[in-house]
Design an enzyme around this catalytic site. Structure first.
Site, mmCIF file in Angstrom:
data_model
loop_
_atom_site.group_PDB
_atom_site.id
_atom_site.type_symbol
_atom_site.label_atom_id
_atom_site.label_comp_id
_atom_site.label_asym_id
_atom_site.label_seq_id
_atom_site.Cartn_x
_atom_site.Cartn_y
_atom_site.Cartn_z
ATOM 1 C CE LYS A 1 -3.982 -2.128 2.315
ATOM 2 N NZ LYS A 1 -5.016 -1.953 3.368
ATOM 3 C CE1 TYR B 1 -9.479 -2.873 0.055
ATOM 4 C CE2 TYR B 1 -8.763 -0.862 -1.018
ATOM 5 C CZ TYR B 1 -8.475 -2.010 -0.301
ATOM 6 O OH TYR B 1 -7.171 -2.290 0.070
ATOM 7 C CG ASN C 1 -3.638 -2.584 6.706
ATOM 8 O OD1 ASN C 1 -3.509 -2.094 5.595
ATOM 9 N ND2 ASN C 1 -4.594 -3.451 7.011
ATOM 10 C CG HIS D 1 -5.617 -6.040 -0.237
ATOM 11 N ND1 HIS D 1 -6.793 -6.141 0.459
ATOM 12 C CD2 HIS D 1 -5.750 -6.837 -1.323
ATOM 13 C CE1 HIS D 1 -7.611 -6.958 -0.198
ATOM 14 N NE2 HIS D 1 -7.006 -7.388 -1.278
ATOM 15 C CD GLU E 1 -9.023 -8.848 -3.694
ATOM 16 O OE1 GLU E 1 -9.850 -8.347 -2.912
ATOM 17 O OE2 GLU E 1 -7.888 -9.238 -3.333
HETATM 18 P P1 CMP Z 1 -7.357 -4.615 3.244
HETATM 19 O O1 CMP Z 1 -6.771 -5.977 3.318
HETATM 20 O O2 CMP Z 1 -6.829 -3.693 2.202
HETATM 21 O O3 CMP Z 1 -8.940 -4.759 3.024
HETATM 22 C C1 CMP Z 1 -9.847 -3.777 3.448
HETATM 23 C C2 CMP Z 1 -9.192 -2.707 4.200
HETATM 24 O O4 CMP Z 1 -10.051 -1.886 4.933
HETATM 25 C C3 CMP Z 1 -8.278 -3.301 5.255
HETATM 26 O O5 CMP Z 1 -7.177 -3.906 4.647
HETATM 27 C C4 CMP Z 1 -7.972 -2.109 6.104
HETATM 28 O O6 CMP Z 1 -6.926 -1.307 5.596
HETATM 29 C C5 CMP Z 1 -9.280 -1.360 6.002
HETATM 30 N N1 CMP Z 1 -10.045 -1.535 7.225
HETATM 31 C C6 CMP Z 1 -10.651 -2.628 7.652
HETATM 32 N N2 CMP Z 1 -11.265 -2.397 8.823
HETATM 33 C C7 CMP Z 1 -11.002 -1.109 9.126
HETATM 34 C C8 CMP Z 1 -11.356 -0.272 10.199
HETATM 35 N N3 CMP Z 1 -12.113 -0.727 11.199
HETATM 36 N N4 CMP Z 1 -10.902 0.990 10.183
HETATM 37 C C9 CMP Z 1 -10.148 1.437 9.149
HETATM 38 N N5 CMP Z 1 -9.800 0.682 8.096
HETATM 39 C C10 CMP Z 1 -10.216 -0.585 8.101
#
Ligand code: CMP
Length: 139
Positions: free
Chosen positions: A8, A48, A111, A114, A125
């Site tokens: 990311k 998403y 984070n 993904h 995906e």
């Molecule tokens: P990702 O694996 O990219 O898939 C969906 C994304 O939504 C997840 O990683 C997080 O980055 C984001 N996400 C999921 N839950 C939350 C949350 N409670 N608050 C903020 N971001 C979230």
């Protein structure tokens, strides 16, 4: 089996992409395709889509379009489950020691990486970003 990873924008910005890719290769994944992208809002919204009703959807789209991201189609046996194990929990604070998100993530949103959450999602995906002909042959 294939799965999709996206390193990311936070991880690219912090110059952690190389370390993350090395960790994935060390965990047995083979890169079948890779592309540095700057997602458009339309692309991030579509990618998403399943989260559209969630409160974090709009900030997530904004973050994912904020800078370049590295999209990877990764191969190994049981790829979806293995990749989720290597990257750790969504919230870096809860991710296991040594996992990508524990090492490089800052928050649930920022984070670092993904990964597809099921084989069905992985197929969707991978196809979202790569045509069949763009996948490197194995062997
Ligand atoms: P990702 O694996 O990219 O898939 C969906 C994304 O939504 C997840 O990683 C997080 O980055 C984001 N996400 C999921 N839950 C939350 C949350 N409670 N608050 C903020 N971001 C979230």
């Amino acid at each position: 089996m294939l799965t999709l990873a996206i390193i990311k924008p936070d991880a690219l910005q912090a110059r952690n992409a190389g370390k993350i890719l090395a960790q994935l290769e060390a965990a047995g994944f083979v890169v079948r395709a890779a592309r540095l992208v700057k997602l458009t809002t339309t692309q991030a919204e579509a990618f998403y889509e399943v989260h559209r009703a969630r409160p974090f959807y709009r900030p997530l789209v904004t973050f994912m379009t904020s800078g370049p991201a590295l999209v990877l189609a990764l191969e190994r046996d049981n790829a979806v489950a293995h990749l989720r194990d290597v990257i750790g929990a969504t919230d870096p604070a809860e991710a296991k020691p040594g996992s990508v998100r524990k090492l490089y993530g800052a928050s649930k949103e920022r984070n670092a990486i993904h990964a597809s959450d099921s084989p069905e999602t992985a197929a969707r995906e991978v196809a979202f970003f790569f045509a069949e002909g763009e996948l490197r042959e194995l062997g």
